[in-house]
Motif scaffolding. Structure first.
Motif, PDB file in Angstrom:
ATOM      1  N   ALA A 148       0.819  -1.205   0.000  1.00  0.00           N
ATOM      2  CA  ALA A 148       0.000   0.000   0.000  1.00  0.00           C
ATOM      3  C   ALA A 148       0.857   1.260   0.000  1.00  0.00           C
ATOM      4  N   TRP A 149       1.970   1.237   0.722  1.00  0.00           N
ATOM      5  CA  TRP A 149       2.786   2.445   0.854  1.00  0.00           C
ATOM      6  C   TRP A 149       3.938   2.519  -0.150  1.00  0.00           C
ATOM      7  N   ALA A 150       4.375   1.388  -0.683  1.00  0.00           N
ATOM      8  CA  ALA A 150       5.455   1.428  -1.678  1.00  0.00           C
ATOM      9  C   ALA A 150       4.928   1.786  -3.057  1.00  0.00           C
ATOM     10  N   SER A 151       3.642   1.556  -3.300  1.00  0.00           N
ATOM     11  CA  SER A 151       3.046   1.812  -4.613  1.00  0.00           C
ATOM     12  C   SER A 151       2.632   3.274  -4.733  1.00  0.00           C
ATOM     13  N   HIS A 152       2.718   3.798  -5.957  1.00  0.00           N
ATOM     14  CA  HIS A 152       2.236   5.159  -6.202  1.00  0.00           C
ATOM     15  C   HIS A 152       0.713   5.202  -6.273  1.00  0.00           C
ATOM     16  N   ARG A 153       0.132   4.161  -6.851  1.00  0.00           N
ATOM     17  CA  ARG A 153      -1.325   4.076  -6.992  1.00  0.00           C
ATOM     18  C   ARG A 153      -1.767   2.658  -6.673  1.00  0.00           C
ATOM     19  N   LEU A 154      -2.965   2.533  -6.088  1.00  0.00           N
ATOM     20  CA  LEU A 154      -3.542   1.239  -5.747  1.00  0.00           C
ATOM     21  C   LEU A 154      -4.816   1.027  -6.558  1.00  0.00           C
ATOM     22  N   VAL A 155      -5.031  -0.222  -6.971  1.00  0.00           N
ATOM     23  CA  VAL A 155      -6.271  -0.598  -7.642  1.00  0.00           C
ATOM     24  C   VAL A 155      -7.029  -1.559  -6.736  1.00  0.00           C
ATOM     25  N   ILE A 177     -11.414  -0.454  -9.945  1.00  0.00           N
ATOM     26  CA  ILE A 177     -11.605  -1.008 -11.290  1.00  0.00           C
ATOM     27  C   ILE A 177     -11.927  -2.488 -11.127  1.00  0.00           C
ATOM     28  N   PRO A 178     -13.113  -2.934 -11.496  1.00  0.00           N
ATOM     29  CA  PRO A 178     -13.466  -4.345 -11.310  1.00  0.00           C
ATOM     30  C   PRO A 178     -12.832  -5.237 -12.371  1.00  0.00           C
ATOM     31  N   TYR A 179     -13.165  -6.511 -12.315  1.00  0.00           N
ATOM     32  CA  TYR A 179     -12.732  -7.486 -13.307  1.00  0.00           C
ATOM     33  C   TYR A 179     -13.689  -7.402 -14.496  1.00  0.00           C
ATOM     34  N   GLY A 180     -13.300  -7.970 -15.618  1.00  0.00           N
ATOM     35  CA  GLY A 180     -14.143  -7.936 -16.802  1.00  0.00           C
ATOM     36  C   GLY A 180     -14.484  -9.306 -17.321  1.00  0.00           C
ATOM     37  N   LEU A 360     -10.124  -2.259 -19.289  1.00  0.00           N
ATOM     38  CA  LEU A 360      -8.776  -2.091 -19.831  1.00  0.00           C
ATOM     39  C   LEU A 360      -8.457  -0.623 -20.089  1.00  0.00           C
ATOM     40  N   GLU A 361      -9.443   0.135 -20.548  1.00  0.00           N
ATOM     41  CA  GLU A 361      -9.225   1.563 -20.752  1.00  0.00           C
ATOM     42  C   GLU A 361      -8.942   2.278 -19.427  1.00  0.00           C
ATOM     43  N   ALA A 362      -9.584   1.823 -18.358  1.00  0.00           N
ATOM     44  CA  ALA A 362      -9.342   2.429 -17.045  1.00  0.00           C
ATOM     45  C   ALA A 362      -7.907   2.177 -16.591  1.00  0.00           C
ATOM     46  N   ARG A 376      -6.612  10.095 -24.214  1.00  0.00           N
ATOM     47  CA  ARG A 376      -7.956  10.496 -24.611  1.00  0.00           C
ATOM     48  C   ARG A 376      -8.985   9.917 -23.657  1.00  0.00           C
ATOM     49  N   PRO A 377     -10.071  10.654 -23.378  1.00  0.00           N
ATOM     50  CA  PRO A 377     -11.095  10.160 -22.454  1.00  0.00           C
ATOM     51  C   PRO A 377     -11.724   8.876 -22.983  1.00  0.00           C
ATOM     52  N   ALA A 378     -12.166   8.027 -22.078  1.00  0.00           N
ATOM     53  CA  ALA A 378     -12.870   6.796 -22.465  1.00  0.00           C
ATOM     54  C   ALA A 378     -13.853   6.459 -21.367  1.00  0.00           C
ATOM     55  N   LEU A 379     -14.814   5.629 -21.692  1.00  0.00           N
ATOM     56  CA  LEU A 379     -15.823   5.243 -20.709  1.00  0.00           C
ATOM     57  C   LEU A 379     -15.185   4.446 -19.594  1.00  0.00           C
ATOM     58  N   GLN A 380     -15.686   4.647 -18.383  1.00  0.00           N
ATOM     59  CA  GLN A 380     -15.219   3.888 -17.239  1.00  0.00           C
ATOM     60  C   GLN A 380     -16.260   2.845 -16.854  1.00  0.00           C
ATOM     61  N   PRO A 381     -15.808   1.689 -16.302  1.00  0.00           N
ATOM     62  CA  PRO A 381     -16.780   0.744 -15.767  1.00  0.00           C
ATOM     63  C   PRO A 381     -17.513   1.342 -14.585  1.00  0.00           C
ATOM     64  N   THR A 382     -18.711   0.846 -14.327  1.00  0.00           N
ATOM     65  CA  THR A 382     -19.522   1.367 -13.228  1.00  0.00           C
ATOM     66  C   THR A 382     -18.742   1.337 -11.925  1.00  0.00           C
ATOM     67  N   GLY A 383     -18.765   2.462 -11.217  1.00  0.00           N
ATOM     68  CA  GLY A 383     -18.124   2.507  -9.911  1.00  0.00           C
ATOM     69  C   GLY A 383     -16.682   2.942  -9.948  1.00  0.00           C
ATOM     70  N   VAL A 384     -16.063   3.084 -11.152  1.00  0.00           N
ATOM     71  CA  VAL A 384     -14.675   3.487 -11.200  1.00  0.00           C
ATOM     72  C   VAL A 384     -14.545   4.926 -10.730  1.00  0.00           C
ATOM     73  N   VAL A 385     -13.644   5.165  -9.819  1.00  0.00           N
ATOM     74  CA  VAL A 385     -13.363   6.514  -9.344  1.00  0.00           C
ATOM     75  C   VAL A 385     -11.906   6.797  -9.620  1.00  0.00           C
ATOM     76  N   SER A 386     -11.632   7.785 -10.442  1.00  0.00           N
ATOM     77  CA  SER A 386     -10.254   8.098 -10.810  1.00  0.00           C
ATOM     78  C   SER A 386      -9.817   9.380 -10.120  1.00  0.00           C
ATOM     79  N   ASN A 387      -8.662   9.338  -9.473  1.00  0.00           N
ATOM     80  CA  ASN A 387      -8.109  10.502  -8.805  1.00  0.00           C
ATOM     81  C   ASN A 387      -6.704  10.745  -9.318  1.00  0.00           C
ATOM     82  N   LYS A 388      -6.172  11.918  -9.056  1.00  0.00           N
ATOM     83  CA  LYS A 388      -4.827  12.227  -9.484  1.00  0.00           C
ATOM     84  C   LYS A 388      -3.820  11.407  -8.673  1.00  0.00           C
ATOM     85  N   PRO A 389      -2.710  11.009  -9.298  1.00  0.00           N
ATOM     86  CA  PRO A 389      -1.685  10.260  -8.575  1.00  0.00           C
ATOM     87  C   PRO A 389      -1.198  11.025  -7.344  1.00  0.00           C
ATOM     88  N   GLN A 390      -0.886  10.227  -6.313  1.00  0.00           N
ATOM     89  CA  GLN A 390      -0.389  10.834  -5.074  1.00  0.00           C
ATOM     90  C   GLN A 390       1.131  10.742  -5.024  1.00  0.00           C
TER      91      GLN A 390
END
Length: 390
Positions: A148-155, A177-180, A360-362, A376-390
């Protein structure tokens, strides 16, 4: 001068082409997707050998670099050895690193100190699984914190997992991001013949045969009386396992246990023609097998917990114990209108939440975000919340 192609390395799986499980299937799909969109993609592939002759060996498969990594050990030790050498090699490459799972997260600080960007899919809450001994659970707990702390972003692949990760890092560090999956619109009935099955006249379970997947509960509930239908339990059994012996002993004459089946056409047919799918998982996130059942249009009988309720949605009937499981089995087998309603709900839930293209686009957006590049923008799966990298 033109920009170099964006680059991604995938760590944490046994490798591709997929032959082992959900993460490998996902890694293959993402690698092919990104390669088709101009990315340079490398996937580390575990190669167990009696003695090391060439630690790293690369080949190109469908435009993807397969980085074969030799380890001269087996079991958990081989996995850790493999993870370490993957990290060591990745630290020398200019790529974003997608890590699938945190079991070897103890090595990720090395990758981060080398200046590499890390995107980690944190999988399920492995240390909560009752099958593990206390030392193993402690190892997973520590690795979860390190990952959790070594990664820049978590999925997180499920809202409940995202909630859990928010106790480790600020919520803004995580994207959900869920499974597909892919719709199964038709399948031959021929594979059913070898098992003595008729279309619509059986239930199916596809899972590892473990206590936290409630396989014994499913088999006991189904076997309490004649059903006039079959239950197919796909999974590897071992006579050395006490739990496996209990499951077999509980099985009535209408339960079929053909072992694990890896032939995709056969598994697709078994899913497509089933009356319903039985899912006993009690822990984890968005389970790939459950998602695939929804795409096959399977009514679902699932253990009642937040993971399964969110994933199955209106396609599910839920149980807590053998008694409630038996009641839902009887409901599904007796009520054609209920089965039809749940089938439609499964297909709708799959289309709305678990489309591979959106998933996959997410991931592509997240990888670009770590590169400080714009995609380029693309559709997100339901529930995807995208934030800026920390």
């Amino acid at each position: 001068m033109p920009h170099a192609a964006p680059s991604l390395l995938i760590l944490g799986t046994r490798g591709i082409p997929a032959a082992h499980g959900g993460f490998e299937t996902f890694a293959e799909k993402l690698a092919l997707f990104l390669a088709g969109r101009g990315w340079r993609v490398g996937v580390y592939c575990q190669e167990e050998v009696p003695a090391i002759t060439q630690r790293f060996r690369s080949e190109i498969w469908q435009g993807i670099e397969l980085i074969h990594t030799q380890v001269a050990s087996t079991g958990p030790r081989a996995t850790l050895e493999f993870d370490w050498h993957c990290v060591r090699d990745a630290a020398q490459r200019q790529s974003v690193n997608l890590v699938l799972g945190y079991n070897g997260a103890v090595f990720l600080p090395y990758l981060r100190f080398a200046g590499r960007k890390i995107l980690t899919n944190m999988d399920g809450i492995e240390w909560r699984r009752p099958k593990w001994t206390l030392p193993v659970r402690s190892w997973f707990w520590v690795n979860e914190w390190i990952g959790a702390w070594a990664s820049h972003r978590l999925v997180a692949d499920h809202p409940v997992i995202a909630d859990h990760l928010a106790t480790r890092r600020p919520r803004s560090a995580t994207v959900m991001i869920p499974y597909g999956g892919i719709a199964i619109e038709n399948a031959s009935v021929e594979p059913l013949a070898k098992f003595g099955l008729d279309s619509g006249r059986y239930l199916i379970s596809i899972a590892r045969i473990e206590p936290d997947n409630s396989i014994l509960t499913l088999v006991e509930a189904f076997s309490r009386k004649p059903r006039g239908m079959k239950l197919v339990v796909l999974g590897t059994f071992s006579e050395e396992s006490t739990y496996h012996r209990k499951v077999k002993a509980a099985a009535g004459p209408e339960v079929i246990m053909p072992g694990a089946i890896y032939d995709a056409e056969t598994v697709q047919a078994l899913r497509f023609h089933a009356r319903g799918y039985m899912h006993g998982h009690t822990v984890g996130g968005t389970n790939p097998s459950l998602v695939e059942a929804l795409w096959a249009g399977n009514p679902v009988i699932a253990h009642d917990n937040p993971y399964n309720r969110w994933t199955a949605g209106e396609a599910g009937l839920f149980f807590r114990d053998a008694e409630s499981c038996e009641a839902e089995i009887e409901n599904l087998l007796a009520d054609d209108a209920l089965a039809a309603r749940l089938k439609a709900a499964a297909q709708e839930r799959a289309r709305r939440a678990f489309d591979w293209q959106a998933v996959l686009e997410a991931y592509e957006r997240e990888a670009f975000g770590l590169m400080d590049r714009v995609v380029r923008p693309a559709l997100q799966p339901t529930g995807v919340v995208s934030n800026k990298p920390q």
